[in-house]
Design a protein around this motif. Structure first.
Motif, PDB file in Angstrom:
ATOM      1  N   SER A 116       0.839  -1.212   0.000  1.00  0.00           N
ATOM      2  CA  SER A 116       0.000   0.000   0.000  1.00  0.00           C
ATOM      3  C   SER A 116       0.868   1.254   0.000  1.00  0.00           C
ATOM      4  O   SER A 116       0.586   2.232  -0.709  1.00  0.00           O
ATOM      5  N   GLU A 117       1.937   1.220   0.802  1.00  0.00           N
ATOM      6  CA  GLU A 117       2.860   2.354   0.817  1.00  0.00           C
ATOM      7  C   GLU A 117       3.572   2.509  -0.524  1.00  0.00           C
ATOM      8  O   GLU A 117       3.793   3.626  -1.001  1.00  0.00           O
ATOM      9  N   LYS A 118       3.916   1.383  -1.156  1.00  0.00           N
ATOM     10  CA  LYS A 118       4.563   1.446  -2.476  1.00  0.00           C
ATOM     11  C   LYS A 118       3.600   1.993  -3.522  1.00  0.00           C
ATOM     12  O   LYS A 118       4.021   2.710  -4.447  1.00  0.00           O
ATOM     13  N   LEU A 119       2.310   1.652  -3.397  1.00  0.00           N
ATOM     14  CA  LEU A 119       1.324   2.207  -4.322  1.00  0.00           C
ATOM     15  C   LEU A 119       1.225   3.718  -4.155  1.00  0.00           C
ATOM     16  O   LEU A 119       1.123   4.459  -5.152  1.00  0.00           O
ATOM     17  N   ALA A 120       1.272   4.194  -2.909  1.00  0.00           N
ATOM     18  CA  ALA A 120       1.259   5.638  -2.670  1.00  0.00           C
ATOM     19  C   ALA A 120       2.497   6.298  -3.262  1.00  0.00           C
ATOM     20  O   ALA A 120       2.417   7.387  -3.870  1.00  0.00           O
ATOM     21  N   ASP A 121       3.666   5.651  -3.137  1.00  0.00           N
ATOM     22  CA  ASP A 121       4.898   6.190  -3.720  1.00  0.00           C
ATOM     23  C   ASP A 121       4.815   6.216  -5.242  1.00  0.00           C
ATOM     24  O   ASP A 121       5.266   7.176  -5.885  1.00  0.00           O
ATOM     25  N   ALA A 122       4.250   5.149  -5.825  1.00  0.00           N
ATOM     26  CA  ALA A 122       4.114   5.105  -7.286  1.00  0.00           C
ATOM     27  C   ALA A 122       3.164   6.187  -7.773  1.00  0.00           C
ATOM     28  O   ALA A 122       3.390   6.812  -8.818  1.00  0.00           O
ATOM     29  N   ALA A 123       2.093   6.440  -7.016  1.00  0.00           N
ATOM     30  CA  ALA A 123       1.153   7.498  -7.380  1.00  0.00           C
ATOM     31  C   ALA A 123       1.808   8.870  -7.279  1.00  0.00           C
ATOM     32  O   ALA A 123       1.613   9.736  -8.144  1.00  0.00           O
ATOM     33  N   TYR A 124       2.614   9.063  -6.245  1.00  0.00           N
ATOM     34  CA  TYR A 124       3.296  10.346  -6.065  1.00  0.00           C
ATOM     35  C   TYR A 124       4.322  10.596  -7.174  1.00  0.00           C
ATOM     36  O   TYR A 124       4.602  11.753  -7.527  1.00  0.00           O
ATOM     37  N   ALA A 125       4.881   9.505  -7.732  1.00  0.00           N
ATOM     38  CA  ALA A 125       5.912   9.629  -8.762  1.00  0.00           C
ATOM     39  C   ALA A 125       5.348   9.932 -10.145  1.00  0.00           C
ATOM     40  O   ALA A 125       6.110  10.009 -11.118  1.00  0.00           O
ATOM     41  N   TRP A 168       2.084  14.298 -10.365  1.00  0.00           N
ATOM     42  CA  TRP A 168       0.663  14.584 -10.243  1.00  0.00           C
ATOM     43  C   TRP A 168       0.293  16.068 -10.196  1.00  0.00           C
ATOM     44  O   TRP A 168      -0.813  16.429 -10.623  1.00  0.00           O
ATOM     45  N   PRO A 169       1.157  16.996  -9.705  1.00  0.00           N
ATOM     46  CA  PRO A 169       0.712  18.397  -9.671  1.00  0.00           C
ATOM     47  C   PRO A 169       0.405  18.964 -11.055  1.00  0.00           C
ATOM     48  O   PRO A 169      -0.411  19.885 -11.190  1.00  0.00           O
ATOM     49  N   ASP A 170       1.064  18.408 -12.091  1.00  0.00           N
ATOM     50  CA  ASP A 170       0.875  18.928 -13.445  1.00  0.00           C
ATOM     51  C   ASP A 170      -0.152  18.141 -14.246  1.00  0.00           C
ATOM     52  O   ASP A 170      -0.324  18.398 -15.444  1.00  0.00           O
ATOM     53  N   SER A 223      -4.064  16.568 -15.068  1.00  0.00           N
ATOM     54  CA  SER A 223      -5.477  16.926 -14.900  1.00  0.00           C
ATOM     55  C   SER A 223      -6.194  15.974 -13.948  1.00  0.00           C
ATOM     56  O   SER A 223      -7.257  16.309 -13.429  1.00  0.00           O
ATOM     57  N   PHE A 224      -5.605  14.789 -13.712  1.00  0.00           N
ATOM     58  CA  PHE A 224      -6.225  13.802 -12.838  1.00  0.00           C
ATOM     59  C   PHE A 224      -5.578  13.809 -11.453  1.00  0.00           C
ATOM     60  O   PHE A 224      -5.550  12.790 -10.772  1.00  0.00           O
ATOM     61  N   ARG A 225      -5.038  14.977 -11.055  1.00  0.00           N
ATOM     62  CA  ARG A 225      -4.285  15.036  -9.803  1.00  0.00           C
ATOM     63  C   ARG A 225      -5.162  14.732  -8.584  1.00  0.00           C
ATOM     64  O   ARG A 225      -4.664  14.214  -7.586  1.00  0.00           O
ATOM     65  N   PHE A 226      -6.450  15.053  -8.641  1.00  0.00           N
ATOM     66  CA  PHE A 226      -7.314  14.764  -7.494  1.00  0.00           C
ATOM     67  C   PHE A 226      -7.500  13.256  -7.307  1.00  0.00           C
ATOM     68  O   PHE A 226      -7.586  12.776  -6.179  1.00  0.00           O
ATOM     69  N   ALA A 227      -7.549  12.526  -8.411  1.00  0.00           N
ATOM     70  CA  ALA A 227      -7.631  11.065  -8.319  1.00  0.00           C
ATOM     71  C   ALA A 227      -6.343  10.498  -7.730  1.00  0.00           C
ATOM     72  O   ALA A 227      -6.367   9.557  -6.922  1.00  0.00           O
ATOM     73  N   ILE A 228      -5.199  11.094  -8.119  1.00  0.00           N
ATOM     74  CA  ILE A 228      -3.918  10.648  -7.571  1.00  0.00           C
ATOM     75  C   ILE A 228      -3.856  10.926  -6.070  1.00  0.00           C
ATOM     76  O   ILE A 228      -3.412  10.084  -5.270  1.00  0.00           O
ATOM     77  N   LEU A 229      -4.301  12.099  -5.669  1.00  0.00           N
ATOM     78  CA  LEU A 229      -4.326  12.438  -4.244  1.00  0.00           C
ATOM     79  C   LEU A 229      -5.235  11.486  -3.459  1.00  0.00           C
ATOM     80  O   LEU A 229      -4.933  11.113  -2.317  1.00  0.00           O
TER      81      LEU A 229
END
Length: 249
Positions: free
Chosen positions: A180-189, A192-194, A196-202
């Motif tokens: 789960s932590e690795k999935l969060a790291d992969a999402a952060y990588a 995401w700030p740039d 359009s789907f940044r809210f889904a990533i968050l």
């Protein structure tokens, strides 16, 4: 883990069978009533079949919950790999379609995890209590009694089997938290700030980082570190018991 658990169970079963053969039936395979107590050959065949069925039932029941975690962990690995490929060489609409699928699958995984939390909590607490009692009784018997070699082999194998009953679920539940932590790291990588789907990533990052541990009976966390503490406490207890017995002798 299944292979080692199977080896321990088979070792315990056949140590009982060897004890019956070497002592000409003085050490029973199963200390239970059977309809063939007066016929040693029939009793041996009866107990031989029954102890194998009991071993099969123990293996099947103890390995069923870890399989659920095994499947969830595999899906989390797939989601992490898909997350790392987001936005790499693909069109924006295609990327948005992928992130929607990933969010949907992640929600399904978390729902299944919640179901496991509700079902495993009480079950694992009972299993942990029974395994603790079995381990203490087995080790106390080894320390305080003089046993024949086959009986000693069975008791040692039974003690290890009691530990292996709770090990797989602890390892895989701990692995689920790590993935789960690795999935969060992969999402952060995914930069995401740039996107359009940044809210889904968050959303994925927040849900992955706040995936709570399953508590056995609402008290004991089901993970590898607490399993290590469990084994250490039992060994310390048995060590103190052994020292007390030596002092009394």
């Amino acid at each position: 883990m299944f292979k080692y658990f199977l080896i321990v169970v088979v070792f315990a079963v056949y140590s009982k069978i060897l004890g019956f053969l070497f002592t000409s039936g003085e050490i029973f395979i199963l200390p239970l009533w059977s309809p063939f107590d007066q016929h040693i050959i029939m009793k041996f065949l009866y107990d031989f079949v029954v102890i194998h069925l009991l071993a099969l039932q123990a293996i099947a029941s103890d390995m069923y919950p870890p399989i659920c975690f095994l499947l969830l962990n595999a899906h989390l690995k797939i989601l992490s790999q898909q997350m790392l490929r987001l936005g790499v060489g693909g069109r924006e609409c295609h990327t948005q379609s992928n992130i929607a699928t990933i969010v949907e699958r992640h929600i399904v995984i978390l729902r299944i995890y919640k179901i496991l939390d509700e079902t495993l909590s009480k079950m694992y607490f009972v299993q942990l209590s029974v395994a603790s009692l079995e381990l203490c009784v087995s080790m106390t018997s080894i320390i305080s009694r003089s046993m024949e070699l086959p009986e000693l082999m069975f008791t040692v194998g039974f003690a290890f089997a009691a530990i292996f009953e709770i090990l797989p679920i602890c390892v895989l539940a701990d692995q689920f938290q790590t993935l789960s932590e690795k999935l969060a790291d992969a999402a952060y990588a995914t930069n995401w700030p740039d996107q359009s789907f940044r809210f889904a990533i968050l959303f994925i990052i927040h849900r992955s980082q706040n995936c709570r541990l399953i508590l056995a009976g609402g008290i004991v966390p089901i993970n590898l570190s607490d399993f290590s503490q469990y084994c250490a406490i039992r060994l310390l207890f048995l060590s103190n018991l052994y020292n007390d017995i030596l002092i009394k002798i």
